[in-house]
Write a protein that holds these residues in place. Structure first.
Motif, PDB file in Angstrom:
ATOM      1  N   UNK A 387       0.821  -1.216   0.000  1.00  0.00           N
ATOM      2  CA  UNK A 387       0.000   0.000   0.000  1.00  0.00           C
ATOM      3  C   UNK A 387       0.851   1.260   0.000  1.00  0.00           C
ATOM      4  N   UNK A 388       0.406   2.238  -0.761  1.00  0.00           N
ATOM      5  CA  UNK A 388       1.143   3.499  -0.835  1.00  0.00           C
ATOM      6  C   UNK A 388       1.184   4.205   0.518  1.00  0.00           C
ATOM      7  N   UNK A 389       0.154   3.991   1.352  1.00  0.00           N
ATOM      8  CA  UNK A 389       0.128   4.588   2.681  1.00  0.00           C
ATOM      9  C   UNK A 389       1.230   4.035   3.576  1.00  0.00           C
ATOM     10  N   UNK A 390       1.705   2.838   3.250  1.00  0.00           N
ATOM     11  CA  UNK A 390       2.752   2.189   4.040  1.00  0.00           C
ATOM     12  C   UNK A 390       4.115   2.232   3.353  1.00  0.00           C
ATOM     13  N   UNK A 391       4.150   2.813   2.162  1.00  0.00           N
ATOM     14  CA  UNK A 391       5.406   2.909   1.418  1.00  0.00           C
ATOM     15  C   UNK A 391       6.098   4.209   1.783  1.00  0.00           C
ATOM     16  N   UNK A 392       7.257   4.092   2.405  1.00  0.00           N
ATOM     17  CA  UNK A 392       7.980   5.238   2.934  1.00  0.00           C
ATOM     18  C   UNK A 392       8.573   6.085   1.823  1.00  0.00           C
ATOM     19  N   UNK A 393       9.198   5.428   0.836  1.00  0.00           N
ATOM     20  CA  UNK A 393       9.891   6.169  -0.223  1.00  0.00           C
ATOM     21  C   UNK A 393      10.283   5.216  -1.346  1.00  0.00           C
ATOM     22  N   UNK A 394      10.629   5.813  -2.463  1.00  0.00           N
ATOM     23  CA  UNK A 394      11.163   5.095  -3.616  1.00  0.00           C
ATOM     24  C   UNK A 394      12.543   5.653  -3.952  1.00  0.00           C
ATOM     25  N   UNK A 395      13.477   4.751  -4.256  1.00  0.00           N
ATOM     26  CA  UNK A 395      14.803   5.136  -4.750  1.00  0.00           C
ATOM     27  C   UNK A 395      14.968   4.465  -6.105  1.00  0.00           C
ATOM     28  N   UNK A 396      15.049   5.254  -7.148  1.00  0.00           N
ATOM     29  CA  UNK A 396      15.058   4.734  -8.518  1.00  0.00           C
ATOM     30  C   UNK A 396      16.448   4.858  -9.136  1.00  0.00           C
ATOM     31  N   UNK A 397      16.794   3.879  -9.975  1.00  0.00           N
ATOM     32  CA  UNK A 397      18.102   3.868 -10.626  1.00  0.00           C
ATOM     33  C   UNK A 397      17.932   3.642 -12.125  1.00  0.00           C
ATOM     34  N   UNK A 398      18.356   4.608 -12.900  1.00  0.00           N
ATOM     35  CA  UNK A 398      18.238   4.528 -14.357  1.00  0.00           C
ATOM     36  C   UNK A 398      19.499   5.117 -14.974  1.00  0.00           C
ATOM     37  N   UNK A 456       1.593   9.126  -7.505  1.00  0.00           N
ATOM     38  CA  UNK A 456       0.667   8.642  -6.471  1.00  0.00           C
ATOM     39  C   UNK A 456       1.114   9.114  -5.085  1.00  0.00           C
ATOM     40  N   UNK A 457       2.033  10.079  -5.054  1.00  0.00           N
ATOM     41  CA  UNK A 457       2.381  10.751  -3.811  1.00  0.00           C
ATOM     42  C   UNK A 457       3.540  10.187  -3.022  1.00  0.00           C
ATOM     43  N   UNK A 458       4.194   9.139  -3.508  1.00  0.00           N
ATOM     44  CA  UNK A 458       5.296   8.522  -2.759  1.00  0.00           C
ATOM     45  C   UNK A 458       6.583   9.309  -3.020  1.00  0.00           C
ATOM     46  N   UNK A 459       7.217   9.869  -1.973  1.00  0.00           N
ATOM     47  CA  UNK A 459       8.471  10.607  -2.178  1.00  0.00           C
ATOM     48  C   UNK A 459       9.505   9.722  -2.875  1.00  0.00           C
ATOM     49  N   UNK A 460      10.111  10.268  -3.915  1.00  0.00           N
ATOM     50  CA  UNK A 460      10.999   9.460  -4.759  1.00  0.00           C
ATOM     51  C   UNK A 460      12.316  10.194  -4.989  1.00  0.00           C
ATOM     52  N   UNK A 541      -3.226  14.035   1.204  1.00  0.00           N
ATOM     53  CA  UNK A 541      -4.647  13.691   1.144  1.00  0.00           C
ATOM     54  C   UNK A 541      -4.936  12.314   1.717  1.00  0.00           C
ATOM     55  N   UNK A 542      -3.991  11.366   1.565  1.00  0.00           N
ATOM     56  CA  UNK A 542      -4.266  10.023   2.081  1.00  0.00           C
ATOM     57  C   UNK A 542      -3.410   9.645   3.294  1.00  0.00           C
TER      58      UNK A 542
END
Length: 544
Positions: A387-398, A456-460, A541-542
């Motif tokens: 769930x996005x509400x429980x997802x703290x953050x995203x770290x992306x590698x490209x 969807x609001x998840x800090x990335x 919002x969520x």
């Protein structure tokens, strides 16, 4: 023990001091290089979704996760199905455009490139009207509406690449030279759909686009992937496409318009879209194939907060087998883009599975179809396993630095979230620093998978290779970056080459991202969006 307690008091309990923490994993070139060599090899056929290359890639990733002892990330499976459709548009070789006085035939691939998301067997248009709509933007916060007072239903809209802020140096006006989402080609198609247009032709210009017309040409008569939206009432353009700058200038000439004058008018908020009194005719034959691609997902379950998640992501896909280059090579190996990021994902997974278990659960997500439109990450964001509400953050590698040690890293989308502050803490520890994206005009913030999480609001967090080379400085580093775009980006020449690659800098950056994620996984911190971020309201919002 007494000495340990004294030290803990001096540290003001910033870290837990009940037990000495095990030293964190130290990365080596050998943690990355074998993965890159394998994923970028000809054997993997350019890692195109819906191909043998996909099968080999996802099986390889699953096998590596299993060998490391990572748990499946989707129940008892390492895969998440991503229902998609492959649409092969075979465009007619020519497009005829008529004015009141002349008729000109333009050559497909050379003068323009078009494709379609429609699945009808034939998409054709006869004497369709063309409207010049400036930048094709509706941005209320800037008092901007390029579609005001005009109906483009069933018409072709020609528009400029990027946004009006480009070249102004005014950071308050569409963020100046930093591309906003309004400047991204995907947005322009989305806005045209909202206005019922038949088709879109974006005027290509290398500097504001951030890449050459050859990148656009890769879409000519080739299969494009989209999410399978059968059963949904989604309007689609008859065609999407680009025209070269010389082609656009010819169209302005045929319309009796002064090209420079029109471009100047398009940069003002009072611009009014203009019918060009031109009519276009052409067609596309269409073949649609529905299939399922795969995201690959694994996890290390947290020791004390297993239902709070940090997601590392990288896209495993590239362009497959396509148009041969001047040497006859037709395999688009995608070594830098994105065998390096996928290799980094595997190296990080190994580190987290080897090191002391994190308090929060860490997810390793290798997504499909980034090159086709961020579809794998978007599907995950819209259909999350966690769930996005429980997802703290995203770290992306490209794309992980192949040029040797750099003093800096670039933050793609500087000023967006607290994730960059956590990054800067780790950079300071090792005597490095962050800098804004050196090519903000390219809109990289909207061109990789972190953007799907942001929407969807998840800090990335997404970092790019720096340009401040440890030995040769910034000018050399910028030269390397420019050379990559010109010679290797989305070309068969993007191969692993020991004569020009140096993975010492890649090791530094992976170590950095490991430190950011590891510290976040062992804390109670919930990063937030900055007050000026357009994604802050979505998250708040969520999360109330």
């Amino acid at each position: 023990m007494k000495k340990q307690l004294i030290i803990c008091g001096l540290m003001l309990a910033v870290f837990s001091c009940s037990e000495p923490k095990k030293e964190s994993y130290t990365f080596q070139v050998s943690d990355l290089e074998p993965y890159i060599i394998t994923l970028a090899s000809d054997e993997f056929e350019g890692r195109m979704p819906f191909s043998e290359g996909e099968t080999k890639t996802i099986n390889y990733l699953e096998s590596e996760f299993q060998t490391m002892g990572l748990e499946p990330g989707n129940g008892d499976s390492y895969f998440q199905d991503v229902p998609m459709v492959s649409i092969n548009s075979t465009a007619a070789t020519e497009m005829t455009i008529k004015s009141a006085n002349e008729s000109v035939t333009f050559e497909g691939l050379k003068d323009y490139v078009i494709w379609t998301q429609r699945t009808d067997s034939l998409v054709s248009f006869e004497d369709a009207e063309i409207v010049f709509a400036g930048f094709g933007i509706v941005a209320p916060e800037y008092g901007w509406d390029d579609y005001k007072n005009i109906d483009v239903t069933g018409k072709i809209v020609m528009m400029l690449v990027n946004d009006p802020g480009f070249g102004t140096e005014d950071e308050a006006f569409f963020k100046g030279n930093t591309m906003t989402y309004y400047g991204r080609w995907t947005y322009k198609y989305e806005e045209a759909i909202r206005h019922g247009a038949l088709g879109v032709l974006i005027v290509h210009n290398t500097i504001p686009a951030g890449y050459g017309f050859n990148v656009v040409q890769n879409r000519w008569n080739s299969a494009q992937l989209y999410l399978d939206d059968r059963g949904q009432d989604n309007y689609k353009l008859g065609f999407e496409g680009w025209v070269t700058l010389p082609t656009a200038n010819k169209l302005f000439e045929m319309a009796g318009m002064n090209e420079r004058e029109m471009l100047a008018k398009a940069r003002k908020a009072d611009f009014q879209a203009v019918p060009m009194n031109l009519k276009a005719s052409s067609s596309l034959a269409v073949e649609a194939k529905y299939d399922v691609s795969k995201n690959v997902i694994a996890k290390v379950t947290g020791s004390t907060k297993p239902e709070e998640y940090i997601i590392y992501s990288a896209h495993w896909d590239h362009l497959g087998i396509g148009k041969p280059d001047e040497t006859g090579d037709s395999i688009y190996n995608g070594a830098l883009d994105n065998a390096t990021g996928t290799a980094a994902l595997l190296a990080l997974a190994k580190a987290f599975s080897t090191d002391e278990k994190p308090e929060r659960t860490v997810i390793f997500l290798a997504v499909t179809a980034e090159e086709q439109g961020l579809w794998g990450s978007l599907y995950y964001a819209l259909n999350p396993i966690y769930a996005k509400e429980k997802t703290v953050a995203n770290i992306n590698m490209d794309g992980i630095n192949p040029y040797g040690k750099m003093k800096d890293v670039s933050i793609i989308g500087v000023g967006q979230s607290d994730m960059e502050d956590l990054l800067n803490i780790e950079l300071e520890k090792v005597g490095r620093y962050s800098a804004p994206d050196p090519t903000p005009t390219a809109g990289y913030y909207f061109r990789s998978d972190h953007f799907s999480f942001a929407k969807v609001g998840i800090p990335a967090l997404y970092i790019g290779t720096g340009i401040d080379h440890f030995e040769k400085g910034k000018e050399y580093g910028k030269q390397l970056e420019d050379e990559y775009v010109q010679k290797y980006y989305h070309k068969p020449s993007d191969e692993y080459d020991t004569s020009r690659w140096n993975l010492d800098g890649a090791v530094d950056d992976v170590q950095l991202l490991y430190s950011v994620g590891r510290n976040l996984a062992n804390s109670d911190t919930w990063p937030k969006w900055k007050p000026s971020s357009e994604f802050r309201a979505i998250r708040e919002a969520y999360m109330k």
